[in-house]
Design an enzyme around this catalytic site. Structure first.
Site, PDB file in Angstrom:
ATOM      1  N   ASN A   1       0.801  -1.221   0.000  1.00  0.00           N
ATOM      2  CA  ASN A   1       0.000   0.000   0.000  1.00  0.00           C
ATOM      3  C   ASN A   1       0.838   1.278   0.000  1.00  0.00           C
ATOM      4  O   ASN A   1       0.303   2.366   0.172  1.00  0.00           O
ATOM      5  CB  ASN A   1      -0.956   0.005   1.189  1.00  0.00           C
TER       6      ASN A   1
ATOM      7  N   VAL B   1       1.100   6.890  -0.179  1.00  0.00           N
ATOM      8  CA  VAL B   1       0.414   5.970   0.727  1.00  0.00           C
ATOM      9  C   VAL B   1      -1.035   5.796   0.289  1.00  0.00           C
ATOM     10  O   VAL B   1      -1.733   6.769   0.031  1.00  0.00           O
ATOM     11  CB  VAL B   1       0.451   6.506   2.177  1.00  0.00           C
ATOM     12  N   CYS B   2      -1.463   4.543   0.223  1.00  0.00           N
ATOM     13  CA  CYS B   2      -2.850   4.225  -0.099  1.00  0.00           C
ATOM     14  C   CYS B   2      -3.552   3.810   1.193  1.00  0.00           C
ATOM     15  O   CYS B   2      -3.370   2.699   1.677  1.00  0.00           O
ATOM     16  CB  CYS B   2      -2.903   3.103  -1.134  1.00  0.00           C
ATOM     17  N   LEU B   3      -4.303   4.744   1.753  1.00  0.00           N
ATOM     18  CA  LEU B   3      -5.046   4.497   2.989  1.00  0.00           C
ATOM     19  C   LEU B   3      -6.411   5.143   2.821  1.00  0.00           C
ATOM     20  O   LEU B   3      -6.504   6.337   2.513  1.00  0.00           O
ATOM     21  CB  LEU B   3      -4.285   5.098   4.189  1.00  0.00           C
TER      22      LEU B   3
ATOM     23  N   ARG C   1      -8.343   9.222   1.563  1.00  0.00           N
ATOM     24  CA  ARG C   1      -8.990   9.402   0.253  1.00  0.00           C
ATOM     25  C   ARG C   1     -10.502   9.443   0.446  1.00  0.00           C
ATOM     26  O   ARG C   1     -11.027  10.355   1.064  1.00  0.00           O
ATOM     27  CB  ARG C   1      -8.584   8.264  -0.689  1.00  0.00           C
TER      28      ARG C   1
END
Length: 172
Positions: free
Chosen positions: A92, A99-101, A105
């Site tokens: 992630n 950062v993919c959280l 988003r």
């Protein structure tokens, strides 16, 4: 961290001891060392900047950290921007530190706090989500071979290659 005032005092002590000497061996300081020491002595960083010297004896290598004064003009109605400065092997987090959280988003709400983000990041490190990856290769390894994924994580944290990518040591 190096103290700038101690550098000034060291320079004065060296000058009064008879010239530009770099240390106990009587070795003369190079032009680069003299210039960087002068630049550091004259440095006047704003409160948003911090300079760190990993090796106090090597002033030519340093890390400059620039942080914004504010979280962002849209905060708390828009999530803050979060970036991982240390390259990590994680499904992630891509190799550029994005950062993919979800709470950064589509699930962001103005009632969420910086504390919520910190806990979310901690959870992300403990429970990576291969279903929503930024690093697709790490996600695939996690889904197909968890043991290899764990070995890759350990290798990256200790400093070394995972595939063709080199990771600097980040374990203390």
């Amino acid at each position: 961290m190096i103290k700038l005032f101690s550098l000034k005092q060291q320079k004065k002590d060296a000058e009064s001891a008879g010239g530009n000497q770099a240390g106990a061996g009587g070795k003369k300081a190079s032009a680069a060392q003299l210039r960087i020491q002068k630049d550091i002595n004259e440095l006047n960083l704003p409160k948003t900047c911090e300079i760190n010297f990993p090796d106090d004896d090597d002033l030519l290598n340093f890390r400059l950290i620039i942080s914004p004064d504010e979280v962002g003009q849209g905060y708390p109605h828009e999530p803050p921007k979060v970036k991982c400065e240390t390259m990590v092997y994680h499904p992630n987090i891509d190799l550029e530190g994005n950062v993919c959280l979800n709470i950064l988003r589509e699930d962001w709400k103005p009632v969420l706090t910086v504390n919520s983000i910190i806990y979310g990041l901690q959870y992300l490190f403990l429970e990576p989500n291969p279903e929503d990856p930024l690093n697709k290769e790490a996600a695939e390894v996690l889904q197909t071979n968890r043991r290899l994924f764990e070995q890759n994580v350990h290798r990256s944290l200790r400093g070394g290659y995972v595939g063709a990518t080199y990771f600097e040591r980040c374990l203390k």
